[in-house]
Design a protein around this motif. Sequence first.
Motif, PDB file in Angstrom:
ATOM      1  N   ASP A  37       0.814  -1.213   0.000  1.00  0.00           N
ATOM      2  CA  ASP A  37       0.000   0.000   0.000  1.00  0.00           C
ATOM      3  C   ASP A  37       0.848   1.264   0.000  1.00  0.00           C
ATOM      4  N   THR A  38       1.965   1.231   0.745  1.00  0.00           N
ATOM      5  CA  THR A  38       2.795   2.428   0.891  1.00  0.00           C
ATOM      6  C   THR A  38       4.102   2.364   0.120  1.00  0.00           C
ATOM      7  N   GLY A  39       4.529   1.160  -0.267  1.00  0.00           N
ATOM      8  CA  GLY A  39       5.813   1.000  -0.930  1.00  0.00           C
ATOM      9  C   GLY A  39       6.989   0.999   0.030  1.00  0.00           C
ATOM     10  N   THR A  40       6.709   1.022   1.329  1.00  0.00           N
ATOM     11  CA  THR A  40       7.760   1.033   2.339  1.00  0.00           C
ATOM     12  C   THR A  40       8.412  -0.335   2.456  1.00  0.00           C
ATOM     13  N   VAL A  41       9.745  -0.353   2.470  1.00  0.00           N
ATOM     14  CA  VAL A  41      10.477  -1.596   2.668  1.00  0.00           C
ATOM     15  C   VAL A  41      10.338  -2.010   4.129  1.00  0.00           C
ATOM     16  N   ILE A  42       9.893  -3.236   4.341  1.00  0.00           N
ATOM     17  CA  ILE A  42       9.703  -3.757   5.687  1.00  0.00           C
ATOM     18  C   ILE A  42      10.944  -4.505   6.152  1.00  0.00           C
ATOM     19  N   GLN A  43      11.514  -5.305   5.245  1.00  0.00           N
ATOM     20  CA  GLN A  43      12.609  -6.184   5.637  1.00  0.00           C
ATOM     21  C   GLN A  43      13.424  -6.553   4.409  1.00  0.00           C
ATOM     22  N   VAL A  44      14.729  -6.757   4.613  1.00  0.00           N
ATOM     23  CA  VAL A  44      15.620  -7.234   3.555  1.00  0.00           C
ATOM     24  C   VAL A  44      16.467  -8.354   4.138  1.00  0.00           C
ATOM     25  N   ASN A  45      16.506  -9.481   3.429  1.00  0.00           N
ATOM     26  CA  ASN A  45      17.305 -10.627   3.854  1.00  0.00           C
ATOM     27  C   ASN A  45      18.077 -11.166   2.658  1.00  0.00           C
ATOM     28  N   PRO A  46      19.204 -11.805   2.914  1.00  0.00           N
ATOM     29  CA  PRO A  46      19.915 -12.442   1.801  1.00  0.00           C
ATOM     30  C   PRO A  46      19.112 -13.620   1.249  1.00  0.00           C
ATOM     31  N   THR A  47      19.168 -13.818  -0.049  1.00  0.00           N
ATOM     32  CA  THR A  47      18.548 -14.976  -0.691  1.00  0.00           C
ATOM     33  C   THR A  47      19.603 -16.072  -0.757  1.00  0.00           C
ATOM     34  N   SER A  48      19.247 -17.268  -0.356  1.00  0.00           N
ATOM     35  CA  SER A  48      20.223 -18.356  -0.428  1.00  0.00           C
ATOM     36  C   SER A  48      20.560 -18.626  -1.893  1.00  0.00           C
ATOM     37  N   SER A  49      21.814 -18.938  -2.144  1.00  0.00           N
ATOM     38  CA  SER A  49      22.252 -19.172  -3.523  1.00  0.00           C
ATOM     39  C   SER A  49      21.558 -20.401  -4.118  1.00  0.00           C
ATOM     40  N   LYS A  50      21.268 -21.391  -3.289  1.00  0.00           N
ATOM     41  CA  LYS A  50      20.574 -22.586  -3.776  1.00  0.00           C
ATOM     42  C   LYS A  50      19.150 -22.246  -4.219  1.00  0.00           C
ATOM     43  N   TYR A  51      18.455 -21.414  -3.429  1.00  0.00           N
ATOM     44  CA  TYR A  51      17.084 -21.020  -3.768  1.00  0.00           C
ATOM     45  C   TYR A  51      17.070 -20.174  -5.042  1.00  0.00           C
ATOM     46  N   ALA A  52      17.998 -19.238  -5.151  1.00  0.00           N
ATOM     47  CA  ALA A  52      18.080 -18.395  -6.347  1.00  0.00           C
ATOM     48  C   ALA A  52      18.367 -19.254  -7.578  1.00  0.00           C
ATOM     49  N   LYS A  53      19.253 -20.210  -7.438  1.00  0.00           N
ATOM     50  CA  LYS A  53      19.586 -21.093  -8.556  1.00  0.00           C
ATOM     51  C   LYS A  53      18.371 -21.903  -8.988  1.00  0.00           C
ATOM     52  N   ARG A  54      17.596 -22.395  -8.012  1.00  0.00           N
ATOM     53  CA  ARG A  54      16.387 -23.173  -8.318  1.00  0.00           C
ATOM     54  C   ARG A  54      15.350 -22.309  -9.042  1.00  0.00           C
ATOM     55  N   LEU A  55      15.163 -21.069  -8.581  1.00  0.00           N
ATOM     56  CA  LEU A  55      14.213 -20.169  -9.233  1.00  0.00           C
ATOM     57  C   LEU A  55      14.647 -19.838 -10.663  1.00  0.00           C
ATOM     58  N   LYS A  56      15.942 -19.613 -10.847  1.00  0.00           N
ATOM     59  CA  LYS A  56      16.448 -19.329 -12.185  1.00  0.00           C
ATOM     60  C   LYS A  56      16.243 -20.512 -13.112  1.00  0.00           C
ATOM     61  N   LYS A  57      16.427 -21.713 -12.585  1.00  0.00           N
ATOM     62  CA  LYS A  57      16.233 -22.920 -13.384  1.00  0.00           C
ATOM     63  C   LYS A  57      14.762 -23.058 -13.790  1.00  0.00           C
ATOM     64  N   GLN A  58      13.840 -22.752 -12.856  1.00  0.00           N
ATOM     65  CA  GLN A  58      12.414 -22.812 -13.154  1.00  0.00           C
ATOM     66  C   GLN A  58      12.030 -21.824 -14.254  1.00  0.00           C
ATOM     67  N   ARG A  59      12.721 -20.684 -14.287  1.00  0.00           N
ATOM     68  CA  ARG A  59      12.440 -19.671 -15.307  1.00  0.00           C
ATOM     69  C   ARG A  59      13.130 -19.971 -16.626  1.00  0.00           C
ATOM     70  N   GLY A  60      13.965 -20.993 -16.648  1.00  0.00           N
ATOM     71  CA  GLY A  60      14.657 -21.365 -17.870  1.00  0.00           C
ATOM     72  C   GLY A  60      15.926 -20.557 -18.118  1.00  0.00           C
TER      73      GLY A  60
END
Length: 61
Positions: A37-60
């Motif tokens: 609603d406001t565009g305010t950042v609530i939280q920022v965390n590192p993304t695990s490299s394994k999770y990012a790799k899996r998401l990239k693979k799903q996207r081709g």
Amino acid sequence: MNALHNPLKIGKIKVDDEGRKSKKYVGEKATVTVNPDTGTVIQVNPTSSKYAKRLKKQRGE
């Protein structure tokens, strides 16, 4: 923030028990939670490299 401009995944809007909304943007290096609603950042965390790799693979990538 690449997670906001070029996300690997965008979550659905969630509402907690107190009625606060949040939406999650997963990037290659960071996961950012934003109040939709406001565009305010609530939280920022590192993304695990394994999770990012899996998401990239799903996207081709």
